[in-house]
Design a protein around this motif. Structure first.
Motif, mmCIF file in Angstrom:
data_model
loop_
_atom_site.group_PDB
_atom_site.id
_atom_site.type_symbol
_atom_site.label_atom_id
_atom_site.label_comp_id
_atom_site.label_asym_id
_atom_site.label_seq_id
_atom_site.Cartn_x
_atom_site.Cartn_y
_atom_site.Cartn_z
ATOM 1 N N ARG A 23 10.722 -2.807 -8.318
ATOM 2 C CA ARG A 23 11.016 -1.387 -8.112
ATOM 3 C C ARG A 23 9.772 -0.520 -8.272
ATOM 4 O O ARG A 23 9.635 0.513 -7.613
ATOM 5 C CB ARG A 23 12.115 -0.942 -9.082
ATOM 6 N N TRP A 24 8.856 -0.935 -9.172
ATOM 7 C CA TRP A 24 7.609 -0.201 -9.338
ATOM 8 C C TRP A 24 6.784 -0.235 -8.052
ATOM 9 O O TRP A 24 6.235 0.787 -7.620
ATOM 10 C CB TRP A 24 6.805 -0.788 -10.496
ATOM 11 N N THR A 55 23.757 -8.827 5.415
ATOM 12 C CA THR A 55 23.487 -9.653 6.599
ATOM 13 C C THR A 55 21.995 -9.958 6.705
ATOM 14 O O THR A 55 21.606 -11.101 6.968
ATOM 15 C CB THR A 55 23.966 -8.936 7.876
ATOM 16 N N VAL A 56 21.164 -8.926 6.485
ATOM 17 C CA VAL A 56 19.714 -9.140 6.555
ATOM 18 C C VAL A 56 19.251 -10.004 5.380
ATOM 19 O O VAL A 56 18.415 -10.896 5.543
ATOM 20 C CB VAL A 56 18.952 -7.794 6.560
ATOM 21 N N PHE A 57 19.809 -9.744 4.196
ATOM 22 C CA PHE A 57 19.469 -10.562 3.027
ATOM 23 C C PHE A 57 19.821 -12.031 3.284
ATOM 24 O O PHE A 57 19.040 -12.929 2.958
ATOM 25 C CB PHE A 57 20.228 -10.059 1.798
ATOM 26 N N SER A 58 20.996 -12.267 3.866
ATOM 27 C CA SER A 58 21.435 -13.656 4.112
ATOM 28 C C SER A 58 20.516 -14.347 5.109
ATOM 29 O O SER A 58 20.206 -15.531 4.963
ATOM 30 C CB SER A 58 22.884 -13.679 4.612
ATOM 31 N N HIS A 59 20.060 -13.595 6.131
ATOM 32 C CA HIS A 59 19.126 -14.184 7.094
ATOM 33 C C HIS A 59 17.790 -14.500 6.414
ATOM 34 O O HIS A 59 17.245 -15.598 6.581
ATOM 35 C CB HIS A 59 18.888 -13.243 8.269
ATOM 36 N N GLN A 60 17.291 -13.540 5.633
ATOM 37 C CA GLN A 60 16.008 -13.737 4.936
ATOM 38 C C GLN A 60 16.091 -14.918 3.981
ATOM 39 O O GLN A 60 15.231 -15.818 4.006
ATOM 40 C CB GLN A 60 15.634 -12.454 4.171
ATOM 41 N N PHE A 61 17.112 -14.938 3.139
ATOM 42 C CA PHE A 61 17.229 -16.005 2.144
ATOM 43 C C PHE A 61 17.435 -17.369 2.801
ATOM 44 O O PHE A 61 16.795 -18.352 2.434
ATOM 45 C CB PHE A 61 18.379 -15.706 1.185
ATOM 46 N N ASP A 100 6.272 -11.320 0.342
ATOM 47 C CA ASP A 100 7.452 -11.197 1.204
ATOM 48 C C ASP A 100 7.841 -9.735 1.401
ATOM 49 O O ASP A 100 8.107 -9.290 2.519
ATOM 50 C CB ASP A 100 8.636 -11.952 0.590
ATOM 51 N N PHE A 101 7.897 -8.997 0.286
ATOM 52 C CA PHE A 101 8.251 -7.582 0.337
ATOM 53 C C PHE A 101 7.180 -6.796 1.091
ATOM 54 O O PHE A 101 7.480 -5.921 1.910
ATOM 55 C CB PHE A 101 8.427 -7.051 -1.096
ATOM 56 N N GLY A 102 5.910 -7.124 0.820
ATOM 57 C CA GLY A 102 4.805 -6.427 1.479
ATOM 58 C C GLY A 102 4.815 -6.614 2.986
ATOM 59 O O GLY A 102 4.598 -5.665 3.753
ATOM 60 N N MET A 328 15.576 -5.296 -1.929
ATOM 61 C CA MET A 328 16.555 -6.370 -2.127
ATOM 62 C C MET A 328 16.285 -7.531 -1.174
ATOM 63 O O MET A 328 16.327 -8.702 -1.563
ATOM 64 C CB MET A 328 17.968 -5.840 -1.899
ATOM 65 N N VAL A 329 15.991 -7.212 0.088
ATOM 66 C CA VAL A 329 15.768 -8.256 1.092
ATOM 67 C C VAL A 329 14.437 -8.958 0.856
ATOM 68 O O VAL A 329 14.370 -10.196 0.798
ATOM 69 C CB VAL A 329 15.818 -7.657 2.514
ATOM 70 N N GLY A 330 13.349 -8.187 0.740
ATOM 71 C CA GLY A 330 12.021 -8.778 0.621
ATOM 72 C C GLY A 330 11.738 -9.377 -0.737
ATOM 73 O O GLY A 330 11.403 -10.560 -0.854
ATOM 74 N N TYR A 331 11.898 -8.571 -1.785
ATOM 75 C CA TYR A 331 11.596 -9.044 -3.146
ATOM 76 C C TYR A 331 12.758 -9.870 -3.700
ATOM 77 O O TYR A 331 12.551 -10.921 -4.326
ATOM 78 C CB TYR A 331 11.330 -7.830 -4.050
#
Length: 563
Positions: A23-24, A55-61, A100-102, A328-331
């Motif tokens: 979050r920082w 949906t995006v989180f599930s694809h990423q993970f 990943d987040f970056g 949530m998706v990246g990190y």
């Protein structure tokens, strides 16, 4: 130490890392909830598709949770469980999740562009060409390693153990059903429009149960060669079909299965709470391998993986509906994957013999270990074995379809000029940037490397993967500096990964040259790998030089952007 304590410590550390550090970073970089994301501004029904957060989180993970978080920690456990656990936690929080987040953040802020196109914007066209060639070569290694792995998991003919043949055949049957059902599920969602997330989840879980029931009653038996061809055909479809039609619904359903596997394994640890039978530390030198750099390239996906950045910027960034979903998706997806790596470590620790991992492939060790946990919870051994066989194959298969698509896109971008308008391209350029031609070429060379076998390709894949991570971290540091954002947090990770990967690649090249000099080499195994290793090192040096010169050579860049 008790395995339950290790799991709890890992969960507390990872959640705290997400809440405070993740979050920082989001706050320092800046999240605009009101901004229109590329999914809306470039919506095309193919790659750019506005999708819900889960949906995006599930694809990423599903895409990033390949064979790595299971294979890496188990192979690296020869050094002891303490260094493995430390690298999973430190690497996951401060290396992998940041990358990943970056990559996701930079792509969303740049119209959904891939890392290669971002490099062109902030570093130059030469850097982009070199990076895309590196990415394409890397995707060939992933296709080769994971295709061989999945095909081996599905083999149901010629095996002496009937129970193993049945489990493999059932897992193969369920995988084929997955593809068909994913397309149907995608069409249903397209027809009905936006579905309620709870209804969608219930439908997905219901379909999973039906597929397991059918697959267990109708196993498919075939040879490894046959499965390689079948997987290649599937990868072609996954590469060219719209995201909403196959990959997104498949990844959505797969995520519930993989989360079920992680939850089942954790509950199994709670019920069985076995002691960690691995030695805490076996020394800096074990056999012919030294802890540095071996540990850091063996454990890739559970700590840091360059492949993840290709998913973040290649597919996930094109489906994010709101910038506030990016952490949530990246990190977050990387945090869950690090937990999966810790679970794999605990599993091998529970079945270790005389302080070291048992014989067998990492997949077989993990499958039998978790199946044993589930059996203690009352799950029938046949069901537990089939479930775990399916899960471990799904880990690799969901990465495979993403990497085939990314490989195709990398090949296309390699030959793109200043325009994407086919009418303004030369005839040769139109052919090279055609998605069907690019897919066939990518899969053909991936197939050639597959002939070398998973065991031969994996060490080279691990080194290339981590070098890609280093290059992406440098490119992201350039992006952050150029746009006036905080980028110093990337300096140590990128420096360490450069040292680690070049050391490992040089060692691998020396070993291959010795094989050639001794007359023990074959072209399809050692020859191709030697060519790829040299190309990766040369490209890596050139890309790193371009990025580092841009990062440190020009002083403070005045090109601040409000993006």
């Amino acid at each position: 130490m008790n395995s339950l304590v290790i799991i709890l410590i890992a969960m507390v550390v990872l959640v705290a890392g997400y809440v405070f550090y993740g979050r920082w970073l989001a706050k320092k970089w800046g999240i605009d909830e009101k901004a229109k994301t590329p999914a809306f501004t470039h919506e095309d029904g193919e790659d750019f598709v506005p999708s819900s957060k889960f949906t995006v989180f599930s694809h990423q993970f599903s895409s990033i949770a390949g064979a790595g978080p299971v294979t890496g920690p188990i192979l690296a456990s020869v050094f002891g469980w303490v260094p493995v656990l430390l690298w999973l936690l430190i690497g996951g929080l401060f290396f992998g999740a940041v990358q990943d987040f970056g990559a996701l953040y930079a792509s969303v802020k740049n119209e959904g562009k891939s890392m290669g196109m971002i490099i062109e914007k902030y570093i130059g066209k030469t850097g982009r060409k070199l990076f895309m060639l590196f990415c394409w070569l890397f995707t060939l290694l992933v296709i080769a390693a994971f295709t061989d792995m999945v095909a081996g998991t599905f083999v149901g003919t010629g095996l002496e153990d009937a129970s193993v043949a049945y489990a493999n055949g059932s897992a193969a049957s369920i995988s084929i059903l997955f593809i068909v059902v994913a397309v149907i599920f995608g069409l249903i969602q397209k027809k009905l429009g936006k579905m309620n997330e709870w209804v969608k989840a219930v439908v997905a879980i219901g379909l999973l149960v039906v597929m397991f029931a059918v697959g267990m009653h109708l196993p498919i038996y075939a040879s490894k060669t046959a499965w390689i061809y079948i997987i290649m055909a599937y990868l072609f479809l996954a590469s060219v079909m719209p995201m909403w039609l196959l990959m997104q619904p498949r990844d959505y359903m797969t995520t519930f299965m993989l989360l079920g596997m992680i939850i089942g394994a954790v509950l199994g640890v709670v019920v069985a709470h076995p002691d960690m039978e691995l030695n805490a530390f076996n020394g800096f030198q074990v056999g012919n391998s030294s802890l540095f750099p071996t540990l850091f390239v063996t454990i890739a996906c559970g700590a840091v993986s360059g492949f993840h950045s290709l998913v973040s910027s290649g597919t996930s960034s094109k489906t994010i509906s709101n910038e506030k979903d990016m952490p949530m998706v990246g990190y977050g997806a990387m945090i869950v994957e690090s937990l999966l790596g810790v679970v794999a470590l605990v599993v091998v620790g529970a079945v270790a013999v005389n302080g070291t991992k048992p014989d067998g492939t990492p997949f077989s060790i993990f499958s039998s270990g978790v199946a044993g946990f589930l059996e203690k919870m009352g799950v029938p051994v046949t069901v537990a074995t089939v479930f775990m066989t399916m899960c471990v194959s799904a880990l690799a298969l969901t990465s495979l379809d993403s990497v085939a698509r990314i490989g195709r896109m990398s090949f296309q971008e390699l030959f793109l000029g200043d325009t994407t308008d086919t009418a303004k391209m030369t005839p040769v350029q139109r052919v090279l940037t055609n998605k069907y031609f690019a897919t066939v070429i990518t899969l053909f060379f991936g197939y050639l490397l597959t002939l070398g076998g998973y065991n031969n390709v994996w060490p080279l894949f691990g080194s290339a993967n981590q070098l890609l991570a280093a290059l992406v971290l440098i490119a992201l540091a350039v992006f952050l500096k150029t746009t006036g954002r905080t980028g110093w947090t990337l300096y140590f990770p990128m420096g360490m990964m450069l040292v680690v990967t070049f050391t490992a690649l040089i060692q691998k090249t020396i070993a291959l040259v010795k094989n050639v000099a001794a007359g023990q080499a074959t072209f399809l195994v050692d020859g191709l790998q030697l060519i790829v290793a040299i190309l990766l090192m040369v490209l890596g040096v050139m890309v790193a030089y371009s990025c580092i010169r841009k990062l440190f050579g020009a002083g403070k860049n005045s090109e601040k952007e409000a993006a």
